[in-house]
Design an enzyme around this catalytic site. Structure first.
Site, PDB file in Angstrom:
ATOM      1  N   GLY A  91     -76.849   6.955  35.932  1.00 61.89           N
ATOM      2  CA  GLY A  91     -76.376   5.401  34.874  1.00 61.89           C
ATOM      3  C   GLY A  91     -74.785   5.466  35.253  1.00 61.89           C
ATOM      4  N   GLY A  92     -74.225   5.587  36.164  1.00 64.79           N
ATOM      5  CA  GLY A  92     -73.302   4.461  36.479  1.00 64.79           C
ATOM      6  C   GLY A  92     -72.066   4.892  35.115  1.00 64.79           C
ATOM      7  N   SER A 177     -76.491  11.039  40.340  1.00 69.16           N
ATOM      8  CA  SER A 177     -75.736   9.682  40.785  1.00 69.16           C
ATOM      9  C   SER A 177     -74.661  10.182  40.303  1.00 69.16           C
ATOM     10  CB  SER A 177     -76.412   8.743  39.442  1.00 69.16           C
ATOM     11  OG  SER A 177     -76.448   7.590  40.352  1.00 69.16           O
ATOM     12  N   SER A 178     -74.328   9.427  39.146  1.00 68.95           N
ATOM     13  CA  SER A 178     -72.897   9.775  37.730  1.00 68.95           C
ATOM     14  C   SER A 178     -72.836  10.700  37.853  1.00 68.95           C
ATOM     15  CB  SER A 178     -72.720   8.763  36.906  1.00 68.95           C
ATOM     16  OG  SER A 178     -73.742   8.612  36.193  1.00 68.95           O
ATOM     17  N   GLU A 280     -80.869   4.714  50.495  1.00 69.19           N
ATOM     18  CA  GLU A 280     -79.903   4.189  49.870  1.00 69.19           C
ATOM     19  C   GLU A 280     -78.274   4.041  50.199  1.00 69.19           C
ATOM     20  OE1 GLU A 280     -78.755   7.339  47.026  1.00 69.19           O
ATOM     21  OE2 GLU A 280     -80.335   8.891  47.768  1.00 69.19           O
ATOM     22  N   HIS A 310     -82.775   5.502  46.132  1.00 68.45           N
ATOM     23  CA  HIS A 310     -81.159   6.010  44.721  1.00 68.45           C
ATOM     24  C   HIS A 310     -82.312   6.834  43.426  1.00 68.45           C
ATOM     25  CE1 HIS A 310     -77.822   7.015  43.396  1.00 68.45           C
ATOM     26  NE2 HIS A 310     -78.114   6.656  41.685  1.00 68.45           N
TER      27      HIS A 310
END
Length: 338
Positions: A91-92, A177-178, A280, A310
């Site tokens: 979620g960045g 991701s994050s 991605e 992603h």
């Protein structure tokens, strides 16, 4: 008369930053998850636990983690201990939660297929809490496990022993991701054998399309198509809102090989499994990370899944390609378990 506050940053409509510095965030039940529904067949039980009781003393918000345990497995039937998997959501660093249906589905599948106790912690989000807040919380959540191990329990009910039979010597960290970025930094902090966590032992780290950055664009970032959940504008916004104010995407928490990042060559790390989709925006950056780590003689296994974008595993953990990912993780766990 001054103008009314207006939106200056918008993260997927979930978080909005206003010109006066105020922040609006949707609650989880207000978010449209685009028809992602929970797929719970009852084969896994789960419960939520507060993992930062000390924070409550300072009047700060509690942080929760969610525990998942398969009801019936070969391990349970044979009275063997289950391995433990930490799953850090993506979620960045700005959005995401253990309660989101994609994260919940992902953990249900990991627990069932890998026959493991899965622990999914929440962590503080930006821009309310900029980095390194998320890193600090991730570390605290694993220290919580160490406390459970030293107390010889993993339950909040004194008469409930159904959550106890787990192998603290076989712990794996998976990050999406994050969360993959978090996994990288935890690997650096703990080093080989994670001695500061004893008797907890992390055996390996799985980085799913880790969210790394840098001031120079990669080819896939410049030429890659916009993805359903990700584009360069969103990537840049995530870094602006999550990094310390004034920092660039070459900050050590964003770019593992940036000008101010610690030298990785002398660091001894446990094995890494790096996974990315072939279509991605982050593909080239993730591949470059894996190649550079290999050049530094780190134990890195890299897998690229063609045409995937992603979040392909987290957003659809019951797909055919997700089955392939699970087989790679299962093999990685088996190979690093002793």
């Amino acid at each position: 008369m001054g103008s009314l506050p207006h939106v200056v940053e918008d993260c997927l409509g979930i978080v909005q930053v206003y010109s006066d510095g105020s922040i609006f965030r949707l609650s989880d039940d207000q978010i449209n998850f685009r028809n992602i529904t929970v797929k719970d067949d009852g084969s896994v039980v789960w419960k939520d636990i507060i993992y930062n009781n000390d924070r409550n003393k300072d009047g700060k918000e509690n942080l929760y983690l969610r525990l998942y345990k398969p009801i019936t497995t070969k391990c349970i039937t044979n009275k063997q201990q289950l391995p433990i998997i930490y799953f850090f959501h993506g979620g960045g660093f700005c959005v995401g939660s253990r309660t989101w249906p994609n994260c919940h589905n992902c953990c249900l599948r990991l627990s069932s297929e890998l026959e493991a106790l899965v622990i999914a912690p929440d962590y503080r989000l930006a821009p309310e809490y900029r980095l390194p807040a998320a890193m600090d919380d991730a570390f605290a959540s694993i220290k919580w496990l160490q406390h459970q191990a030293l107390s010889n329990r993993i339950t909040y009910d004194a008469d409930d022993d159904s959550w106890i039979n787990h192998d603290y010597d076989r712990v794996y960290v998976i990050g999406d991701s994050s969360g993959g970025n978090i996994a990288h930094h935890l690997a650096l902090r703990f080093g080989v054998g994670s001695p500061e966590l004893a008797p907890v032992r992390v055996r390996g780290y799985v980085l799913m399309a880790p969210f790394f950055g840098g001031s120079l664009r990669t080819k896939s970032e410049e030429e890659g198509p916009d993805e359903p959940f990700l584009n360069m504008q969103i990537l840049d916004r995530f870094w602006r809102l999550s990094l310390p104010i004034g920092a660039t995407a070459d900050h050590p928490l964003a770019n593992p090989f940036g000008p101010l990042s610690p030298k990785l060559e002398p660091k001894k790390l446990d094995p890494l499994l790096v996974i990315v989709g072939g279509n991605e925006l982050l593909k080239d950056r993730v591949e470059d990370y894996a190649n550079k780590m290999k050049e530094l003689n780190k134990d890195v296994h890299y897998f690229e899944f063609e045409e995937m974008q992603h979040g392909f595993f987290t957003n659809d953990p019951f797909s055919q390609v997700a089955n392939m990912v699970l087989q790679e993780i299962k093999y990685f766990m088996c190979k690093t378990s002793s």
